[in-house]
Every structure is written in structure tokens, then in C-alpha cells.
Design a protein around this motif. Structure first.
Motif, PDB file in Angstrom:
ATOM      1  N   ARG A  38       0.822  -1.213   0.000  1.00  0.00           N
ATOM      2  CA  ARG A  38       0.000   0.000   0.000  1.00  0.00           C
ATOM      3  C   ARG A  38       0.854   1.259   0.000  1.00  0.00           C
ATOM      4  N   GLU A  39       1.923   1.274   0.813  1.00  0.00           N
ATOM      5  CA  GLU A  39       2.758   2.474   0.889  1.00  0.00           C
ATOM      6  C   GLU A  39       3.355   2.822  -0.466  1.00  0.00           C
ATOM      7  N   LEU A  40       3.807   1.803  -1.190  1.00  0.00           N
ATOM      8  CA  LEU A  40       4.370   2.052  -2.517  1.00  0.00           C
ATOM      9  C   LEU A  40       3.276   2.500  -3.481  1.00  0.00           C
ATOM     10  N   ALA A  41       2.104   1.892  -3.364  1.00  0.00           N
ATOM     11  CA  ALA A  41       0.993   2.281  -4.226  1.00  0.00           C
ATOM     12  C   ALA A  41       0.620   3.742  -4.003  1.00  0.00           C
ATOM     13  N   ILE A  42       0.628   4.166  -2.747  1.00  0.00           N
ATOM     14  CA  ILE A  42       0.314   5.563  -2.433  1.00  0.00           C
ATOM     15  C   ILE A  42       1.335   6.492  -3.073  1.00  0.00           C
ATOM     16  N   LYS A  43       2.605   6.126  -2.982  1.00  0.00           N
ATOM     17  CA  LYS A  43       3.647   6.964  -3.575  1.00  0.00           C
ATOM     18  C   LYS A  43       3.504   7.037  -5.091  1.00  0.00           C
ATOM     19  N   LEU A  44       3.193   5.895  -5.718  1.00  0.00           N
ATOM     20  CA  LEU A  44       3.047   5.873  -7.174  1.00  0.00           C
ATOM     21  C   LEU A  44       1.881   6.744  -7.625  1.00  0.00           C
ATOM     22  N   LEU A  45       0.750   6.608  -6.933  1.00  0.00           N
ATOM     23  CA  LEU A  45      -0.400   7.418  -7.318  1.00  0.00           C
ATOM     24  C   LEU A  45      -0.169   8.895  -7.016  1.00  0.00           C
ATOM     25  N   ALA A  46       0.508   9.180  -5.904  1.00  0.00           N
ATOM     26  CA  ALA A  46       0.782  10.572  -5.560  1.00  0.00           C
ATOM     27  C   ALA A  46       1.660  11.227  -6.619  1.00  0.00           C
ATOM     28  N   SER A  47       2.635  10.468  -7.145  1.00  0.00           N
ATOM     29  CA  SER A  47       3.506  11.023  -8.175  1.00  0.00           C
ATOM     30  C   SER A  47       2.747  11.267  -9.471  1.00  0.00           C
ATOM     31  N   ALA A  48       1.675  10.488  -9.693  1.00  0.00           N
ATOM     32  CA  ALA A  48       0.874  10.639 -10.905  1.00  0.00           C
ATOM     33  C   ALA A  48      -0.228  11.678 -10.747  1.00  0.00           C
ATOM     34  N   TYR A  49      -0.362  12.242  -9.578  1.00  0.00           N
ATOM     35  CA  TYR A  49      -1.464  13.145  -9.242  1.00  0.00           C
ATOM     36  C   TYR A  49      -1.651  14.286 -10.242  1.00  0.00           C
ATOM     37  N   PRO A  50      -0.580  14.994 -10.665  1.00  0.00           N
ATOM     38  CA  PRO A  50      -0.796  16.121 -11.586  1.00  0.00           C
ATOM     39  C   PRO A  50      -1.244  15.697 -12.977  1.00  0.00           C
ATOM     40  N   VAL A  51      -1.064  14.430 -13.327  1.00  0.00           N
ATOM     41  CA  VAL A  51      -1.326  13.963 -14.687  1.00  0.00           C
ATOM     42  C   VAL A  51      -2.804  13.690 -14.922  1.00  0.00           C
ATOM     43  N   PHE A  52      -3.493  13.190 -13.889  1.00  0.00           N
ATOM     44  CA  PHE A  52      -4.850  12.722 -14.072  1.00  0.00           C
ATOM     45  C   PHE A  52      -5.866  13.838 -13.849  1.00  0.00           C
ATOM     46  N   PRO A  53      -6.848  13.945 -14.714  1.00  0.00           N
ATOM     47  CA  PRO A  53      -7.847  15.006 -14.570  1.00  0.00           C
ATOM     48  C   PRO A  53      -8.704  14.868 -13.332  1.00  0.00           C
ATOM     49  N   SER A  54      -8.733  13.672 -12.743  1.00  0.00           N
ATOM     50  CA  SER A  54      -9.537  13.487 -11.535  1.00  0.00           C
ATOM     51  C   SER A  54      -8.848  14.052 -10.303  1.00  0.00           C
ATOM     52  N   GLY A  55      -7.569  14.448 -10.413  1.00  0.00           N
ATOM     53  CA  GLY A  55      -6.868  15.061  -9.294  1.00  0.00           C
ATOM     54  C   GLY A  55      -7.537  16.364  -8.903  1.00  0.00           C
ATOM     55  N   LYS A  56      -7.443  16.703  -7.631  1.00  0.00           N
ATOM     56  CA  LYS A  56      -8.014  17.929  -7.079  1.00  0.00           C
ATOM     57  C   LYS A  56      -9.521  18.040  -7.306  1.00  0.00           C
ATOM     58  N   ARG A  57     -10.202  16.898  -7.420  1.00  0.00           N
ATOM     59  CA  ARG A  57     -11.649  16.948  -7.560  1.00  0.00           C
ATOM     60  C   ARG A  57     -12.270  17.304  -6.219  1.00  0.00           C
ATOM     61  N   LYS A  58     -13.533  17.702  -6.278  1.00  0.00           N
ATOM     62  CA  LYS A  58     -14.243  18.023  -5.047  1.00  0.00           C
ATOM     63  C   LYS A  58     -14.245  16.813  -4.122  1.00  0.00           C
ATOM     64  N   GLY A  59     -14.087  17.044  -2.842  1.00  0.00           N
ATOM     65  CA  GLY A  59     -14.115  15.971  -1.873  1.00  0.00           C
ATOM     66  C   GLY A  59     -14.653  16.480  -0.552  1.00  0.00           C
ATOM     67  N   VAL A  60     -14.825  15.565   0.401  1.00  0.00           N
ATOM     68  CA  VAL A  60     -15.367  15.924   1.703  1.00  0.00           C
ATOM     69  C   VAL A  60     -14.541  15.246   2.785  1.00  0.00           C
ATOM     70  N   PHE A  61     -14.292  15.962   3.872  1.00  0.00           N
ATOM     71  CA  PHE A  61     -13.667  15.307   5.013  1.00  0.00           C
ATOM     72  C   PHE A  61     -14.489  15.578   6.268  1.00  0.00           C
ATOM     73  N   MET A  62     -14.369  14.677   7.220  1.00  0.00           N
ATOM     74  CA  MET A  62     -15.130  14.750   8.459  1.00  0.00           C
ATOM     75  C   MET A  62     -14.181  14.961   9.637  1.00  0.00           C
ATOM     76  N   TRP A  63     -14.401  16.040  10.369  1.00  0.00           N
ATOM     77  CA  TRP A  63     -13.666  16.285  11.621  1.00  0.00           C
ATOM     78  C   TRP A  63     -14.476  15.674  12.754  1.00  0.00           C
ATOM     79  N   HIS A  64     -13.800  14.946  13.637  1.00  0.00           N
ATOM     80  CA  HIS A  64     -14.439  14.447  14.861  1.00  0.00           C
ATOM     81  C   HIS A  64     -13.353  14.125  15.872  1.00  0.00           C
ATOM     82  N   HIS A  65     -13.752  13.772  17.097  1.00  0.00           N
ATOM     83  CA  HIS A  65     -12.758  13.431  18.121  1.00  0.00           C
ATOM     84  C   HIS A  65     -12.916  11.998  18.626  1.00  0.00           C
TER      85      HIS A  65
END
Length: 275
Positions: free
Chosen positions: A13-40
Motif C-alpha cells: 500500500r505504501e508504494l501504491a500511495i507513492k506511485l499514485l501521488a507522483s501521478a497526481y498532476p497527470v490525471f484530470p480526476s486530481g483535485k476533484r471536489k471531496g469531503v472530510f469529516m472532523w471528529h474526536h
């Protein structure tokens, strides 16, 4: 395509994350709208996340940084996980959670909440759900039950499992992730830091406020429907797959209830004893 690749790939998984992160600027789906949840934590986030993940338009990633925080492993390149969540989701809306108190996930990432929020916005996450639980005493009791081995898990998919005894609270030492303190100090700490976080999140997001007591405790689908409306997503039927497990009164749960009662008597937290 990316989602299918990740599911079929045997690379770590760690290597997969690095590979996808390096490809981030290439794919049009990068920086798409997303949602995160804050909680404690112990606020109903897990049951809600499982429901959200049933929606065909959402890919819910849960707590991206929990494993690092639990193991005490620094995650300075935490931005890679945000990129991974966005690219791995395919055509779905990416979502994830942050345990946002100062002693929880943020020390692992090496940033303040404000810095994290700025990074999240920079990566295209445009929506935030702020999930809180008013009864901090109940939250802490839920943590202590597992800490003391009275129940093996925080989550149950079936009926409530009988506790293996009653909880005895050490009034001088209770825990949340990364922090120990006397019970009254811990309740005060969580409440004050939650309000500070609410203000800080409000500086960056037009967020959706949710409360465990109002939107999850009786029926988690209430929170689910509110989130769909907030995200402007169509309704989709979903099933609640987890059950509330600590349903007993505090007198039934806590062996030294009278000590806890005496401690909170006359404070603004006294109402938590009977809620």
C-alpha cells in the motif's frame, strides 16, 4: 481505472500511495471536489462512514491517519494520502476522516489544524462535516470500557455484548489518543478544544455541523440524509450495519458511579450523568 488497478495490484500500500501521488498532476480526476469529516472519536463516525460508503457516488476512506497515530509513526508526507484518496476513488466523491484534537492525528502529521485545513482545501476537498458528541463523559466511558478489557471492540454488528464486569473509572487518569489526564480536566480539555476546532474549521469551510445525540444516536440515517443534501447528491437507500452497544445507564455501567457523581456535582458537566 485507477480503483481497479489498486484493487488488483499486489504491491504494498505504501508504494501504491507513492506511485499514485507522483501521478497526481497527470490525471484530470486530481483535485476533484471531496469531503472530510472532523471528529474526536466515539461520535458515531464509523457507523456513518459505513453508510456513506454504500452510496454509489461516494468512496469513503475512513481515518486515513489512524494506523500511523496508533503506532506512533510520523507521517510528514500526509499529502500523498489525500492524493491517493482522490485518485483511487474513480468517478466517486472521495471522503475521509480526521481525529482533530491536538493529541490525536495532527502530531503524527506534524502540522497544526489550521495548516492541515489549508492543505485539504489546496487539494480540492471543498466540503467538511463537523461531527461532535455533546456528552463527553459518555465518550470517555466508551474508551475506558475497551481499555479495561470489558469489551474487545468499539463496534458491534450484532446485539449488544454483555460487559465482562463493570467499569471502574480512575478519576485521576483517563485516556484519549495520545493524552492522559484526570477525568474532569479531560472533559474540559475535549470541550474547549472542540470549540476551538469548530471556530478554526469555520474559517476555511462552510461546514455541516452534526451531533451524535441529534443525528446518529437514534437513527444514523438522519445524518446520512443531511450529508447527501449538503453534498447535493441524490438519495440512495442504505443500511445501518453497526449497533449502539453502550446503552445502559451510567449507574449500571460504572462501579464507582457515586465518585464520578460527586466529582461532577456543581460543575457545568453535571448533566452528562443522566443524559
Amino acid at each position: 481505472m485507477l480503483s481497479r488497478f489498486m484493487q488488483s495490484s499486489r504491491i504494498p500500500r505504501e508504494l501504491a500511495i507513492k506511485l499514485l501521488a507522483s501521478a497526481y498532476p497527470v490525471f484530470p480526476s486530481g483535485k476533484r471536489k471531496g469531503v472530510f469529516m472532523w471528529h474526536h472519536g466515539r461520535c458515531g463516525s464509523t457507523v456513518l462512514g459505513r453508510i456513506l460508503n454504500q452510496h454509489p457516488g461516494i468512496r469513503w476512506n475512513g481515518e486515513l491517519y489512524e494506523d500511523y497515530a496508533e503506532a506512533g509513526i510520523p507521517r510528514p508526507n500526509f499529502r500523498d494520502d489525500l492524493k491517493y484518496a482522490q485518485l483511487e476513488c474513480g468517478r466517486k466523491l472521495p471522503g475521509f476522516e480526521l481525529k482533530g484534537l491536538p493529541s490525536q492525528h495532527l502530531p503524527t502529521l506534524g502540522v497544526s489544524l489550521g495548516q492541515f485545513l489549508e492543505t485539504v482545501r489546496e487539494h480540492g476537498f471543498s466540503h467538511c462535516v463537523f461531527l461532535d458528541r455533546r456528552n463527553t463523559l459518555r465518550k470517555l466511558i466508551s474508551v475506558q470500557i475497551v481499555d479495561q478489557g470489558l469489551r474487545k471492540s468499539y463496534h458491534m454488528s450484532g446485539k449488544e455484548a454483555a460487559l465482562d464486569g463493570r467499569l471502574r473509572i480512575d478519576l485521576q487518569r483517563v485516556r484519549i489518543q495520545g493524552k492522559h489526564a484526570p477525568l474532569l480536566d479531560m472533559i474540559r480539555h475535549i470541550d474547549e478544544e472542540t470549540e476551538a476546532a469548530r471556530e478554526r474549521v469555520g474559517e476555511h469551510f462552510d461546514f455541516l455541523p452534526l451531533y451524535y445525540e441529534d443525528h446518529i444516536e437514534a437513527d444514523p440515517l438522519v445524518a446520512y440524509r443531511k450529508i447527501l443534501s449538503y453534498l447535493d447528491l441524490p438519495h440512495h437507500e442504505a443500511q445501518v450495519t453497526l449497533k449502539r452497544i453502550n446503552v445502559k445507564t451510567l449507574q449500571e455501567l460504572v462501579e464507582n458511579y457515586r465518585e464520578v457523581e460527586d466529582l461532577l456535582a456543581g460543575t457545568k458537566y453535571e448533566w452528562m450523568l443522566t443524559s
